[in-house]
Design a protein around this motif. Structure first.
Motif, short mmCIF file in Angstrom:
data_model
loop_
_atom_site.label_atom_id
_atom_site.label_comp_id
_atom_site.label_asym_id
_atom_site.label_seq_id
_atom_site.Cartn_x
_atom_site.Cartn_y
_atom_site.Cartn_z
N MET A 188 56.78 0.44 36.19
CA MET A 188 56.97 1.79 36.73
C MET A 188 55.99 2.08 37.85
SD MET A 188 57.67 3.85 33.16
CE MET A 188 57.51 5.49 33.91
N LEU A 189 54.77 1.59 37.73
CA LEU A 189 53.75 1.83 38.75
C LEU A 189 53.88 0.89 39.94
CD1 LEU A 189 50.80 2.35 36.27
CD2 LEU A 189 51.63 4.08 37.89
N TYR A 190 54.36 -0.31 39.69
CA TYR A 190 54.50 -1.32 40.75
C TYR A 190 55.91 -1.91 40.66
CZ TYR A 190 49.48 -0.77 41.11
OH TYR A 190 48.23 -0.24 41.28
N PRO A 191 56.91 -1.16 41.15
CA PRO A 191 58.31 -1.57 40.94
C PRO A 191 58.84 -2.56 41.96
CG PRO A 191 58.23 0.57 42.02
CD PRO A 191 56.81 0.19 41.73
N GLY A 192 58.08 -2.86 42.99
CA GLY A 192 58.57 -3.79 44.01
C GLY A 192 58.85 -5.17 43.44
N THR A 193 59.74 -5.90 44.08
CA THR A 193 60.14 -7.21 43.58
C THR A 193 59.38 -8.36 44.25
OG1 THR A 193 61.96 -7.28 45.19
CG2 THR A 193 62.46 -6.40 42.99
N GLY A 194 58.55 -8.07 45.25
CA GLY A 194 57.77 -9.12 45.90
C GLY A 194 56.65 -9.62 45.01
N GLU A 195 56.07 -10.76 45.37
CA GLU A 195 55.04 -11.38 44.54
C GLU A 195 53.83 -10.47 44.35
OE1 GLU A 195 52.18 -15.37 44.46
OE2 GLU A 195 53.72 -15.14 46.01
N SER A 196 53.41 -9.78 45.42
CA SER A 196 52.23 -8.92 45.32
C SER A 196 52.43 -7.80 44.30
CB SER A 196 51.91 -8.32 46.69
OG SER A 196 50.85 -7.39 46.60
N GLU A 197 53.59 -7.14 44.35
CA GLU A 197 53.87 -6.05 43.42
C GLU A 197 53.98 -6.56 41.98
OE1 GLU A 197 55.34 -2.30 44.01
OE2 GLU A 197 53.44 -2.71 45.03
N ARG A 198 54.62 -7.70 41.80
CA ARG A 198 54.78 -8.21 40.43
C ARG A 198 53.43 -8.61 39.85
NH1 ARG A 198 57.21 -5.31 39.81
NH2 ARG A 198 57.20 -5.85 37.61
N ASP A 232 46.93 6.83 43.22
CA ASP A 232 48.01 7.17 44.13
C ASP A 232 49.37 6.80 43.54
OD1 ASP A 232 46.20 8.10 46.00
OD2 ASP A 232 46.13 6.21 47.12
N ARG A 233 49.43 5.68 42.83
CA ARG A 233 50.69 5.26 42.22
C ARG A 233 51.11 6.22 41.12
NH1 ARG A 233 53.41 0.36 43.88
NH2 ARG A 233 52.13 -0.45 45.59
N TRP A 234 50.15 6.65 40.30
CA TRP A 234 50.48 7.61 39.25
C TRP A 234 51.05 8.89 39.86
CZ3 TRP A 234 51.18 7.29 34.26
CH2 TRP A 234 50.57 6.26 33.53
N TRP A 235 50.40 9.37 40.89
CA TRP A 235 50.85 10.62 41.53
C TRP A 235 52.25 10.45 42.12
CZ3 TRP A 235 49.24 15.58 41.83
CH2 TRP A 235 49.86 16.39 42.78
N ALA A 236 52.46 9.37 42.85
CA ALA A 236 53.75 9.15 43.50
C ALA A 236 54.87 8.96 42.48
CB ALA A 236 53.67 7.93 44.42
N GLY A 237 54.58 8.23 41.39
CA GLY A 237 55.59 8.03 40.37
C GLY A 237 55.99 9.33 39.71
N GLN A 238 55.00 10.16 39.36
CA GLN A 238 55.31 11.43 38.72
C GLN A 238 56.03 12.37 39.68
OE1 GLN A 238 52.12 12.75 35.68
NE2 GLN A 238 51.04 11.36 37.07
N ALA A 239 55.66 12.35 40.95
CA ALA A 239 56.36 13.17 41.94
C ALA A 239 57.82 12.74 42.04
CB ALA A 239 55.68 13.05 43.30
N THR A 240 58.06 11.43 42.01
CA THR A 240 59.44 10.92 42.03
C THR A 240 60.19 11.40 40.80
OG1 THR A 240 58.78 8.96 43.27
CG2 THR A 240 60.87 8.84 42.09
N GLY A 241 59.53 11.41 39.64
CA GLY A 241 60.16 11.91 38.43
C GLY A 241 60.52 13.38 38.55
#
Length: 281
Positions: free
Chosen positions: A61-71, A117-126
């Motif tokens: 949820m915090l790092y949803p990208g599919t690239g190697e860095s995000e995973r 920043d990820r927590w904030w952005a994820g909750q804002a998206t929610g």
């Protein structure tokens, strides 16, 4: 999160309709108006087979990208989250298999310097996704990401990172997990054991997955009544594996076609118009 407390809804408590087939919650098709059937198998599968699926799902949820860095960042979050509980588990005499330990310990190693920043952005998206659902429940013709984003922007005022461009960027970045963040925000990020029924926190987490799956099914099927419209959710969403089953039946669970029973306030609907041109009949 202060942002969540500033958004107003009617009937904001999530009521779960009664049913007994919780184990099939991610595999039932859609049969409501303007709904397209979902794909039979998810392209992006949540790591529900992880030794600790809650932590692994939070990493995704915090790092949803599919690239190697995000995973790798998702895996690093998971292993860091589990460090103290794992130490306590072993202190009490618990043990994991070598394969389970290897999966937890060796899959991370990335530098994480943006977690807040990820927590904030994820909750804002929610929150944006919650408003989209509330608009749909109030008047499906008004349900659009543009309107939902505008309402969140207006209601949060000058709160950090809630300008229109920031909110739009959050939704693009976290679009593949927006259903999970909506389910998270609807719960206030809380999970609870039920002593009366004997259901544990682990079972409540599975219910959370079911709630998120219902939102995903709706969003991938709901097509607004306007020309050239596409489903409000894209096809590439993080979803429960096709063979996933919740562990036990529930007396109350999100049944087929379930959406959180929330509606937008009357004042939030003023001035909104259905976007785009009406679809030709």
């Amino acid at each position: 999160m202060a942002l969540a407390r500033k958004i107003r809804y009617k009937g904001s408590s999530v009521k779960k309709p009664s049913d007994a087939a919780f184990s099939n919650c991610n595999r039932v098709g859609l049969d409501e108006p303007n709904q397209r059937p979902r794909r039979s198998q998810a392209v992006l599968q949540l790591p529900l087979d992880h030794p600790e699926p809650f932590a692994a799902t939070m990493g995704t949820m915090l790092y949803p990208g599919t690239g190697e860095s995000e995973r790798r960042k998702a895996a690093t979050f998971t292993s860091g989250y589990l460090a103290q509980p794992l130490e306590e588990y072993y202190r009490r005499g618990g043990r994991l298999s070598e394969d389970q330990l290897r999966r937890i310990i060796t899959s991370g190693g990335a530098l994480i310097d943006d977690l807040q920043d990820r927590w904030w952005a994820g909750q804002a998206t929610g929150e944006i996704t919650k408003v989209l659902i509330a608009l749909h429940n109030s008047d499906p013709a008004l349900a659009s990401w543009k309107s939902a984003t505008s309402i969140v922007e207006q209601e949060t005022g000058s709160a950090r990172g809630t300008g229109r461009s920031a909110l739009m960027n959050y939704r693009r970045q976290f679009g593949s997990v927006s259903h999970l963040w909506a389910a998270w925000q609807l719960r206030g990020g809380r999970f609870a054991a039920d002593e009366l029924s004997g259901n544990s926190l682990a079972v409540d987490f599975q219910r959370f997955i079911c709630e998120a799956e219902r939102i995903r099914l709706w969003g991938q099927g709901f097509v607004p009544e306007r020309a050239m419209a596409e489903p409000v959710f894209g096809p590439n969403m993080w979803a429960a594996p096709a063979d996933w089953l919740a562990p036990l039946p529930y007396e109350q669970w999100p049944g087929e076609g379930w959406l959180p029973p929330i509606e937008a306030m009357a004042g939030q609907l003023q001035g909104l118009r259905p976007p785009g041109r009406p679809r030709k009949q």
